[in-house]
Structures are given as structure tokens and as C-alpha cells.
Design an enzyme around this catalytic site. Sequence first.
Site, PDB file in Angstrom:
ATOM      1  N   ASP A   1      58.171   7.914  96.613  1.00 55.36           N
ATOM      2  CA  ASP A   1      59.313   7.481  97.427  1.00 55.36           C
ATOM      3  C   ASP A   1      59.501   8.413  98.623  1.00 55.36           C
ATOM      4  O   ASP A   1      59.138   9.585  98.574  1.00 55.36           O
ATOM      5  CB  ASP A   1      60.572   7.463  96.548  1.00 55.36           C
TER       6      ASP A   1
ATOM      7  N   ASN B   1      60.183  -4.895  96.129  1.00 54.82           N
ATOM      8  CA  ASN B   1      59.758  -4.579  97.498  1.00 54.82           C
ATOM      9  C   ASN B   1      59.388  -5.826  98.310  1.00 54.82           C
ATOM     10  O   ASN B   1      59.302  -5.761  99.537  1.00 54.82           O
ATOM     11  CB  ASN B   1      58.584  -3.591  97.505  1.00 54.82           C
TER      12      ASN B   1
HETATM   13  C1  IPE Z   1      60.458   2.318  94.194  1.00 53.82           C
HETATM   14  O1  IPE Z   1      60.901   2.788  95.419  1.00 53.82           O
HETATM   15  C2  IPE Z   1      59.241   1.465  94.373  1.00 53.82           C
HETATM   16  C3  IPE Z   1      58.025   2.173  94.807  1.00 53.82           C
HETATM   17  C4  IPE Z   1      57.911   3.471  94.967  1.00 53.82           C
HETATM   18  C5  IPE Z   1      56.880   1.342  95.018  1.00 53.82           C
HETATM   19  P1  IPE Z   1      62.032   2.022  96.241  1.00 53.82           P
HETATM   20  O2  IPE Z   1      62.300   2.835  97.454  1.00 53.82           O
HETATM   21  O3  IPE Z   1      61.628   0.605  96.456  1.00 53.82           O
HETATM   22  O4  IPE Z   1      63.241   2.033  95.219  1.00 53.82           O
HETATM   23  P2  IPE Z   1      64.809   1.981  95.454  1.00 53.82           P
HETATM   24  O5  IPE Z   1      65.083   0.784  96.303  1.00 53.82           O
HETATM   25  O6  IPE Z   1      65.180   3.244  96.171  1.00 53.82           O
HETATM   26  O7  IPE Z   1      65.383   1.917  94.085  1.00 53.82           O
HETATM   27  C1  IPE Z   2      58.100   4.403  99.190  1.00 57.54           C
HETATM   28  O1  IPE Z   2      58.746   4.812 100.336  1.00 57.54           O
HETATM   29  C2  IPE Z   2      57.039   3.357  99.460  1.00 57.54           C
HETATM   30  C3  IPE Z   2      57.345   2.024  98.918  1.00 57.54           C
HETATM   31  C4  IPE Z   2      58.410   1.717  98.219  1.00 57.54           C
HETATM   32  C5  IPE Z   2      56.378   0.966  99.170  1.00 57.54           C
HETATM   33  P1  IPE Z   2      59.994   4.011 100.911  1.00 57.54           P
HETATM   34  O2  IPE Z   2      59.487   2.989 101.878  1.00 57.54           O
HETATM   35  O3  IPE Z   2      60.842   3.476  99.828  1.00 57.54           O
HETATM   36  O4  IPE Z   2      60.733   5.165 101.710  1.00 57.54           O
HETATM   37  P2  IPE Z   2      62.314   5.389 101.826  1.00 57.54           P
HETATM   38  O5  IPE Z   2      62.887   5.377 100.453  1.00 57.54           O
HETATM   39  O6  IPE Z   2      62.842   4.265 102.666  1.00 57.54           O
HETATM   40  O7  IPE Z   2      62.438   6.715 102.507  1.00 57.54           O
HETATM   41 MG    MG Z   3      62.451   4.193  98.837  1.00 54.34          MG
END
Ligand code: IPE
Ligand code: IPE
Ligand code: MG
Length: 257
Positions: A23, A71
Site C-alpha cells: 500500500d 480495486n
Molecule cells: C489494498 O489496498 C489492496 C492492495 C494492496 C492491492 P487498498 O489501498 O486498495 O485498500 P484500502 O482501500 O486502503 O482499504
Molecule cells: C497500493 O497503493 C496499490 C494498489 C492498491 C493497487 P495505493 O494505490 O492504494 O496507494 P494509496 O493508498 O492511494 O497511497
Molecule cells: Mg491504498
Amino acid sequence: MTADLPHGLDPARMPGHVAVIMDGNGRWAKGKGWERINGHKRGAEAVRTVTTCSARWGVRRLTLYAFSTENWQRPALEVEGLMRLLADYLDHELPTLMDNGVRLTVIGQPERLPERVRERLRRVMDATAGNARMTLALALSYGGREEIAGACRRIAAQVAAGSLDPAAITPETVAAHLDDPAGGEVDCVIRTAGEHRLSNFLPWQAIYAEYVTTPVLWPDMDEAAYAACLREFQRRERRFGGVEAGGTSRFRSPSPA
Ligand code: IPE
Ligand code: IPE
Ligand code: MG
């Protein structure tokens, strides 16, 4: 077999199965005034680092949460960018996976991915099928509830066909019908970017995992940051419901190398 373990890591206490919620890609890019997609691009480099370190240090299975069922709700442009990066990653990763003895597998709903990604996944999975040092499981279009519902459907079909007695259904039956039963239990869940939630990740497999969170944003996850997470894991006392540390677990993860 473990090689060049970082200082302070005990080879005898390496987690057999590490699962990572990668994340913070968006925040990393935002911090630099860049588009989110640049964070995802740099995130792919961290995937390479953590994969090779895991294989070298004796982890037997690494599950990486790359794309959740939730996602799909992101803007179409970001989803499209992520799929393109996934295809690029699969185009370039084979030599690294082969050099490190890593077998690739997928959990989740690969059927929902674009054909160009599925085709590359098949190619890399076939090419790495004989590698035995570590398994890298990419969680793609993965949702823990969806996975458990899938296991229920497969079990129910056997009951309907008369080949399974409902009274014989145990936790082991459910585990045997998950996306990849060979994955076993998770020992350590790592979440980057300082968040403290599971976000639908491995709810069945991680019930006795140790949870490690780090403020490091995923694109900044390097060898030192990853080693720090594993040191934190090794400081924990695992009891599995017993009274003593190190009690035998009936929850089996892949054994460390
Ligand atoms: C969890 O991260 C999913 C992945 C790392 C693929 P998200 O960024 O999507 O999760 P939330 O929305 O913060 O719970
Ligand atoms: C994790 O990084 C990657 C995926 C969930 C695909 P994020 O895209 O969730 O990054 P933040 O949470 O917005 O910083
Ligand atoms: Mg995220």
C-alpha cells in the site's frame, strides 16, 4: 538454504509464508507531485526486491496483494494503467524468477483480467512451474470473501452430487477448496503505508498470522525496510492459543527452507 541474511535475522525463525498488502503507491507519487501511476510503476521495483530477498532468505511462500476485488472501483484510467504495468512486469520478470528458483502462481479471479495479462500469466507460470525454492503467489482481483464463497460453491457441488456428507465438512475441507490449497497458513502479514486493516486479504489463511505494519510507502520498500519487518515478526511470541511460546501449531504453513 539461506544466503546473506541481514543482521539480526534468525535463520531458524524465518516465516514460511509472508503475505504483503502493498500500500501507499498513490501517496508516494503524490508526495513527489506526480501522477499516481508513477507510484505503481516504482512499486513494481519493490516487488522485485522483496521477491528476491524472500527467496534468498528462506521464505517458502510470498503472497503479494497486487489488485483487490474492490480495486475495480478505481477510475478506469488507473485500472487500465495497473493492467498495463502488470503485463510489463510479467514480460520482464522471468529471468529474475528463474535465477532465484521462484515459481509463480495466482490466487483470486484471473478470469476477470484482460486477455493480454492472462496470456502472460500462463506463460510465466508454465516457465517457472519446475522452480522449487519459493512460490510467489500474486493476488489478482482477489477478495477473501469471494475466495471463501468459491470454496463453499465447490463443496456444495460435491454435496449436491452425493459425494460428500455435510456432516463430514471440517475446516480442513474448506482449506482444501480455497484458490490454492498448497498455500497453507500465513505466518506474517505485512502492510505498508502505516495502515492497520486487512482490506479483504486472506481472512481464512491469516487467522494466526502476526501483523506487522510499517510506515514505509510500498515504492520505498527496500532490503533494509523488509528486513526490519521480518525482525519485528521474529520478536513476536506466537502461542496459537496455548500458554507457551512456540507451542505446536495445528495451523500449517509451508516450512521455512
Ligand atoms: C489494498 O489496498 C489492496 C492492495 C494492496 C492491492 P487498498 O489501498 O486498495 O485498500 P484500502 O482501500 O486502503 O482499504
Ligand atoms: C497500493 O497503493 C496499490 C494498489 C492498491 C493497487 P495505493 O494505490 O492504494 O496507494 P494509496 O493508498 O492511494 O497511497
Ligand atoms: Mg491504498
